[in-house]
Design an enzyme around this catalytic site. Structure first.
Site: not given
Length: 316
Positions: A133, A228
């Site tokens: 990302e 996450n």
């Protein structure tokens, strides 16, 4: 043993959308073969293994450009993490068919960076080094985007303008981001802040912070590459004060973790298949430390149960 099923947990809409896009690609006979995913479509090996059964090849490498070098023909799917304009251009130059499964929250950050570059800003981007990302976000404008991961990275950071925007990877710990933003403001008082923790990440972290404190142990079901998922374990330990372990599936649970434990909290990362999490919960619910027959930890979820169902379009 009491199980605290933390809610919400598991799949977010960006992950589901990306998997549906990839499944539809697998079923679309008009697409050039082979079909590749540029890195893991989402950070979960069970998902990539299931796609392999669907005939979709997951390729990995140091960067998206490095992975593209391995592909000469066919179709390429860009993952939920997003890619840089350079990657898109390279794929076009190679004559590849491309499908973009970028999460809308990531696209918003890319659009923000582009807009601020046009206004003459530099961007401080808080994210994990070597994660796809940030790679994609920095690649939007590599000449003006500065990636930092921790406070030490600020010591040597110099920016030649007072026009500074600060934003971040969407799956970071919201507490880590807040602390780093406070440090950045001290060094760059003119900076503007745009916190981009996605809502799914935020509510899952807050759920762990509020619900795991009653447990003796938290088990986070998630892939080791899932940022996450790793952040959920961190939140349990640092915010809720509850010891946490991350496991990819039930087979990684160690019985010694459960010794003397009365309450176990369970949550799952945004890219963790629901059947994998349910299997962990089912094991814990039947576990009896005095009965060896309840100790087996073997993943039995078939790969065909991992991916979301999609409707097959009927030919006209």
């Amino acid at each position: 043993m009491k199980i605290v099923k933390i809610s919400p947990r598991g799949y977010c809409y960006g992950v589901v959308d990306a998997m549906v896009i990839a499944r539809n690609a697998a079923l679309d006979t008009s697409l050039p073969r082979p079909i590749y995913i540029l890195g893991m479509i989402v950070h979960n090996k069970h998902v990539t293994d299931a796609f392999e059964e669907d005939g979709i090849i997951t390729l990995d490498g140091p960067s998206r450009l490095d992975i593209l070098d391995k592909i000469d023909s066919g179709t390429v799917i860009f993952t939920a993490h997003g890619v840089s304009p350079e990657v898109k251009q390279r794929a076009k130059e190679k004559g590849l068919t491309t499908i973009d499964a970028t999460c809308p929250d990531v696209t918003k950050t890319h659009d923000l960076i582009e807009a601020k570059k046009a206004e003459g800003y530099h961007v401080i981007y808080i994210g994990k080094k070597n994660h796809p990302e940030p790679e994609g976000a920095v690649g939007i404008a590599p000449d003006i985007v500065h990636l930092i991961e921790k406070a030490d990275d600020l010591k040597t950071l110099e920016i030649p303008t007072d026009k500074i925007l600060v934003t971040n990877q969407t799956t970071m710990s919201q507490w880590d981001v807040q602390h780093l933003m406070e440090d950045i403001q001290k060094k760059f008082p003119t900076a503007e802040f745009h916190k981009e923790i996605c809502l799914a990440t935020q509510v899952r972290q807050e759920a762990v912070a509020k619900q795991a404190d009653v447990a003796d142990l938290t088990i986070v079901v998630g892939d080791p590459k899932s940022n996450n998922s790793n952040r959920l374990a961190q939140v349990s330990q640092e915010i809720a004060g509850t010891k946490a372990y991350r496991v990819a599936d039930v087979s990684e649970i160690k019985l010694e973790w459960l010794q003397g434990v009365e309450n176990v909290a369970v949550t799952a990362g945004a890219s963790t298949p629901t059947p994998i999490t349910k299997e962990v919960i089912a094991f814990l619910e039947q576990y009896d430390p005095m009965n060896p027959a309840t100790w087996e930890r073997v993943r039995k979820v078939p790969l065909q149960k991992i991916l979301p169902r999609v409707k097959v379009k009927k030919e006209q």
